[in-house]
Scaffold this active site. Structure first.
Site, short mmCIF file in Angstrom:
data_model
loop_
_atom_site.label_atom_id
_atom_site.label_comp_id
_atom_site.label_asym_id
_atom_site.label_seq_id
_atom_site.Cartn_x
_atom_site.Cartn_y
_atom_site.Cartn_z
N ASN A 188 -4.64 -3.46 -2.12
CA ASN A 188 -4.05 -3.47 -3.45
C ASN A 188 -4.27 -4.83 -4.08
O ASN A 188 -4.42 -5.84 -3.38
CB ASN A 188 -2.54 -3.18 -3.37
N ARG B 211 7.16 14.33 -3.42
CA ARG B 211 6.19 13.26 -3.19
C ARG B 211 5.39 13.55 -1.93
O ARG B 211 4.18 13.25 -1.87
CB ARG B 211 6.90 11.91 -3.06
N GLU C 281 -8.95 -11.33 -11.23
CA GLU C 281 -8.80 -10.07 -10.50
C GLU C 281 -10.17 -9.44 -10.29
O GLU C 281 -10.49 -8.94 -9.21
CB GLU C 281 -7.91 -9.09 -11.27
N HIS D 268 -2.45 -7.37 -6.98
CA HIS D 268 -1.21 -7.57 -7.73
C HIS D 268 -1.38 -8.77 -8.65
O HIS D 268 -1.88 -9.82 -8.22
CB HIS D 268 -0.05 -7.81 -6.76
N GLY E 149 -8.82 1.29 -15.60
CA GLY E 149 -9.84 1.20 -14.55
C GLY E 149 -10.74 -0.01 -14.65
O GLY E 149 -11.87 0.03 -14.20
N ASN F 52 -10.50 -2.82 -12.97
CA ASN F 52 -10.84 -3.27 -11.62
C ASN F 52 -11.81 -2.30 -10.94
O ASN F 52 -12.68 -2.73 -10.18
CB ASN F 52 -9.57 -3.45 -10.78
N ASP G 231 4.28 -4.47 -2.21
CA ASP G 231 3.71 -5.80 -2.46
C ASP G 231 4.05 -6.78 -1.35
O ASP G 231 4.38 -7.94 -1.60
CB ASP G 231 4.19 -6.34 -3.82
N LEU H 150 3.74 4.32 -2.72
CA LEU H 150 3.26 5.17 -1.64
C LEU H 150 4.26 5.18 -0.48
O LEU H 150 4.84 4.15 -0.14
CB LEU H 150 1.90 4.67 -1.16
#
Length: 225
Positions: free
Chosen positions: A107, A65, A174, A109, A12, A14, A145, A93
């Site tokens: 997101n 899922r 980031e 990456h 965690g 970020n 991505d 997802l």
């Protein structure tokens, strides 16, 4: 205030960078809920320390899922969050989830997309022998991505780097560009035009100091450095 749900699976860091910028007043957002699919994620402790609502939804406890993601969507909506922030959430997802929050999922990456998508982007880049690498904040679409890019930071990649050393260099950026991207979204300065993202009144680029080299585009605002 932009109401956020932050999804995590690990440390965690970020998440912490977002919390710090909210608490400093630089980021006009509110974390409504932190959700982890991993009950041992240290990010849950970070959320607890800052008095944030947190919950664990283990994907292994669901028969499919689809059922797992229905529970995720329900928790996010019940918490009042409007934007989903993926901060090291280690699950792919489905289109169902993405469509539930269309153009409202971000997101980060650890590579310069479209290069080195998927897991371990830092390791992929180091092994390939690139001369620069970095990180990308993008909207999430139905392909991994692949969504429209909001902001990227570029750092040097050295011949002696491995995934860990390059990853440490990338991670510092980031922690800067993710809160910046969220801030632009909160301020309604982002416009999506097909694959391109326009940020209103953004500077073309930001160059980091000599002792911490990095190039960011669009330009990073001072309060996020």
């Amino acid at each position: 205030m932009l109401p956020l749900a932050v999804l995590i699976s690990g440390s965690g860091s970020n998440l912490q960078s977002i919390i710090d910028k909210i608490e400093s007043g630089a980021l006009q957002a509110e974390i409504k809920i932190v959700i982890s699919n991993n009950p041992k994620a240290y990010g849950l402790e970070r959320a607890k320390k800052h008095g944030l609502k947190r919950t664990v939804i283990e994907h292994t406890k669901f028969s499919s899922r689809e059922n797992f993601e229905k529970r995720l969507v329900s928790e996010i909506e019940d918490a009042g969050a409007k934007v989903v922030i993926l901060a090291g959430f280690m699950r792919i997802l489905s289109p169902y989830f993405v469509r539930s929050f269309a153009q409202r999922i971000l997101n980060i990456h650890p590579a310069i997309l479209p290069s080195f998508p998927g897991l371990h982007g830092q390791e992929q880049a180091a092994q390939y022998g690139v001369k620069v690498s970095g990180c990308t904040v993008h909207f999430v679409n139905e392909k991994m991505d692949h969504g429209p890019i909001i902001i990227q930071a570029v750092v040097p990649a050295l011949p002696e780097d491995d995934g860990n050393t390059l990853g440490e260099r990338i991670l510092k950026w980031e922690h800067r560009i993710y809160p910046q991207a969220i801030s632009w979204l909160a301020e309604k300065r982002i416009e999506i035009c097909g694959r391109k993202v326009k940020v209103k009144n953004a500077q073309p680029c930001f160059l980091g100091p000599f002792n911490e080299p990095g190039l960011v585009s669009p330009g990073l605002e001072d309060k996020f450095f």
